[in-house]
Enzyme design. Structure first.
Site, PDB file in Angstrom:
ATOM      1  N   CYS A   1      12.461   3.812   3.738  1.00  8.06           N
ATOM      2  CA  CYS A   1      11.747   2.261   4.339  1.00  8.06           C
ATOM      3  C   CYS A   1      12.727   1.864   5.256  1.00  8.06           C
ATOM      4  CB  CYS A   1      11.992   1.438   2.824  1.00  8.06           C
ATOM      5  SG  CYS A   1      11.321  -0.083   3.353  1.00  8.06           S
TER       6      CYS A   1
ATOM      7  N   ARG B   1      -1.882  -0.227   3.691  1.00 12.03           N
ATOM      8  CA  ARG B   1      -0.889  -0.560   2.963  1.00 12.03           C
ATOM      9  C   ARG B   1       0.120  -1.643   3.726  1.00 12.03           C
ATOM     10  NH1 ARG B   1       4.128   0.635   0.618  1.00 12.03           N
ATOM     11  NH2 ARG B   1       4.166   0.458  -1.460  1.00 12.03           N
TER      12      ARG B   1
HETATM   13  P1  IMP Z   1      12.476   5.832  -3.033  1.00  5.94           P
HETATM   14  O1  IMP Z   1      12.377   6.199  -4.484  1.00  5.94           O
HETATM   15  O2  IMP Z   1      13.892   5.212  -2.687  1.00  5.94           O
HETATM   16  O3  IMP Z   1      12.478   7.150  -2.127  1.00  5.94           O
HETATM   17  O4  IMP Z   1      11.087   4.752  -2.608  1.00  5.94           O
HETATM   18  C1  IMP Z   1       9.994   5.130  -3.123  1.00  5.94           C
HETATM   19  C2  IMP Z   1       9.213   3.815  -2.771  1.00  5.94           C
HETATM   20  O5  IMP Z   1       9.296   3.406  -1.258  1.00  5.94           O
HETATM   21  C3  IMP Z   1       7.778   3.866  -3.014  1.00  5.94           C
HETATM   22  O6  IMP Z   1       7.273   3.849  -4.597  1.00  5.94           O
HETATM   23  C4  IMP Z   1       7.200   2.693  -2.061  1.00  5.94           C
HETATM   24  O7  IMP Z   1       7.113   1.510  -2.967  1.00  5.94           O
HETATM   25  C5  IMP Z   1       8.067   2.530  -1.252  1.00  5.94           C
HETATM   26  N1  IMP Z   1       7.691   2.969   0.363  1.00  5.94           N
HETATM   27  C6  IMP Z   1       6.813   4.031   0.361  1.00  5.94           C
HETATM   28  N2  IMP Z   1       6.600   4.640   1.899  1.00  5.94           N
HETATM   29  C7  IMP Z   1       7.303   3.495   2.322  1.00  5.94           C
HETATM   30  C8  IMP Z   1       7.498   2.793   3.812  1.00  5.94           C
HETATM   31  O8  IMP Z   1       7.173   3.623   4.772  1.00  5.94           O
HETATM   32  N3  IMP Z   1       8.223   2.042   4.083  1.00  5.94           N
HETATM   33  C9  IMP Z   1       8.616   1.230   2.932  1.00  5.94           C
HETATM   34  N4  IMP Z   1       8.501   1.594   1.638  1.00  5.94           N
HETATM   35  C10 IMP Z   1       7.801   2.423   1.654  1.00  5.94           C
END
Ligand code: IMP
Length: 500
Positions: free
Chosen positions: A320, A419
């Site tokens: 993100c 989104r």
């Molecule tokens: P991770 O577990 O730290 O990889 O985060 C996953 C979460 O990031 C997802 O469940 C979403 O809520 C969020 N997310 C997914 N795609 C994006 C993006 O492109 N930008 C910001 N947040 C994202």
């Protein structure tokens, strides 16, 4: 009620305008008279949807389709089928999870007696069915036989018709209008049959029972599997923010889906409230988890508007770039605490979404007030995550993992653009990146280790249940030196692949 120590801890942080994330805190150890194997991981994803372990796979196109959701439910959690699929494909993915194991299969996949064996095998593989037993019907839709794996094994010519390989109706046991699993159990036990087609008085197929599922349910031995009242795996699905599209999707999936996730990068926009209202008024019996938010007032307003769970996280995700691009965000532990506190009186749970890097972060998220934890990067790169295994040019096996707000995801589908607030064809600001993650093998192994970390964290903190971890545990803030101390340090760690 969240522990008063945590109240004092976060109040103090608030006074100093400090927001904390996972690396900034530790759960404090405390005495307990039990060990990790005895802890109870039962929790909730939404008002009515229970979890046997508090893990949820992210609604992302490189994380959750049916294989991931099946694995998550088998581990006691739940998977959220992502929304960047056509409505029909998403419904099929949800359906595949629901049908993976079953008590009464209420609309079983039937095959026609004149289909060729090859056609049926291809259909099974194309749709990814993990089973090979099908009631066989004629042109009028009447039951004429049954074909199972054993029959396929002895076929000599795949171009033969199903009718040549099936067991005909007079050699099989079927039952008329039986819907109770107890009756099915008794009939199957008495006749020693593994499969039981159910027909109506016109001999049309209206259901199907499979012995191993029936026995599992009757003997209440579903173990860790997270199942519904009929013994089928639980499954969630994400929907987009447009109200009429969302309602259409829920309508298409309602027969199979257990909980809907209304998913947006800005979960407190006016569109979300409108869409939540539209879904709840059309499908009051289906739980809707809404996100993402990080401000307490937003969580409270969503709860008041009828949300059955709140998903928290704006900017903590590994892929993100929201905080970099826009300058907004609340570090995740503070965000989770504030939102959990804000909805406490509504008796709905919070899911901590994003930013889980180390297994121990799961313990910290729950201590901060979450009842479940959603993960993307930790589960991406597994066999069950969608996407091919590729070589990164340095001899490593990797898989692609990307933000739903990455340019690549925007280019590939409009659900991702939506989104991130796109109107019609306009291209929004990318708020995510594309990445590669190492290929990790089966998610069953990966997620089992995550759960072991949580169990051990609960043992150390003297909390025997998820509720206790939320309510009783205490947090301490790390200093910069504490953050270094919290990981292996001052040694060169030897990786498994190194030969020493
Ligand atoms: P991770 O577990 O730290 O990889 O985060 C996953 C979460 O990031 C997802 O469940 C979403 O809520 C969020 N997310 C997914 N795609 C994006 C993006 O492109 N930008 C910001 N947040 C994202």
């Amino acid at each position: 009620m969240i522990h008063s120590q945590k109240e004092a801890f976060f109040e103090k942080m608030d006074q100093e305008f400090i927001g904390l994330t996972y690396a900034d805190v530790q759960v404090e150890p405390a005495r307990g008279e039990f060990d990790a194997r005895e802890v109870d991981l039962t929790s909730r994803f939404s008002r009515n949807i229970e979890l046997k372990s508090p893990i949820v796979s992210a609604a992302m196109d490189k994380v959750t389709t049916s294989d991931m959701a099946i694995a998550m439910a088998k581990l006691g959690g739940i998977g959220v089928i992502h929304a960047s699929l056509s409505a029909e494909d998403q419904r099929n993915e949800v359906r595949r999870v629901k049908k993976h194991l079953n008590g009464l299969i209420s609309d079983p996949v039937c095959v026609h007696q004149d289909d060729s064996i090859e056609q049926v095998l291809n259909m099974r593989d194309d749709r990814g069915y993990g089973f090979s037993s099908f009631p066989v019907i004629d042109n009028a839709g009447k039951l004429v036989g049954l074909i199972a794996q054993n029959d396929f094994d002895f076929v000599e010519d795949n171009s033969d018709s199903i009718s040549t390989a099936m067991k005909p109706a007079e050699e099989i046991v079927s039952a008329i209008n039986v819907t109770s699993i107890q009756d099915a159990y008794a009939i199957m036990r008495k006749n020693k049959v593994q499969k039981l087609p159910i027909v109506n008085s016109d001999n049309e197929v209206i259901g199907f029972y499979v012995w191993k599922d029936v026995e599992r349910i009757i003997t209440q031995n579903s173990g860790l599997y997270n199942v519904d009242a009929y013994g089928s795996l639980l499954v969630a699905a994400a929907v987009r923010t447009d109200p009429s599209e969302a309602v259409e999707r829920v309508d298409a999936m309602q027969k199979y889906v257990d909980v809907i996730v209304l998913d947006s990068a800005r979960g407190d926009s006016k569109h979300i409230f409108k869409t939540l209202g539209a879904i709840k008024s059309s499908f009051p019996e289906i739980d809707v988890v809404v996100g993402n938010v990080s401000a307490a007032d937003s969580a409270k307003d969503l709860a008041a508007a009828g949300a059955d769970g709140i998903k928290v996280g704006q900017g903590p995700g590994s892929i993100c770039s929201t905080r970099q691009e826009t300058g907004i965000g609340i570090p995740q532990v503070t965000a989770v605490y504030r939102c959990a506190r804000a909805v406490e009186n509504h008796n709905i749970p919070v899911c901590a979404d994003g930013g889980i890097v180390d297994k121990g972060d799961v313990t910290k998220a729950i201590s901060a007030g979450a009842e479940s934890v959603m993960m993307g990067s930790l589960l991406a790169g597994t066999k069950e995550a969608p996407g091919k295994i590729i070589e990164d040019g340095k001899g490593n096996r990797v898989k692609i993992y990307r933000g739903m707000g990455s340019l690549k995801a925007f280019q590939d589908n409009d659900a991702s653009r939506e989104r991130y607030g796109a109107v019609s064809d306009h291209m929004p600001l990318p708020e995510g990146v594309e990445s590669v993650v190492p290929y990790k093998g089966s998610v069953l192994d990966v997620a089992s280790m995550i759960l072991k970390g949580l169990r051990k964290g609960m043992e150390y903190s003297g909390c025997v249940s998820i509720q206790e971890l939320r309510e009783k545990s205490t947090l301490i803030r790390n200093t910069p030196a504490g953050i270094i101390e919290a990981k292996p340090h001052d040694v060169r760690v030897i990786t498994l692949s190194e030969q020493i």
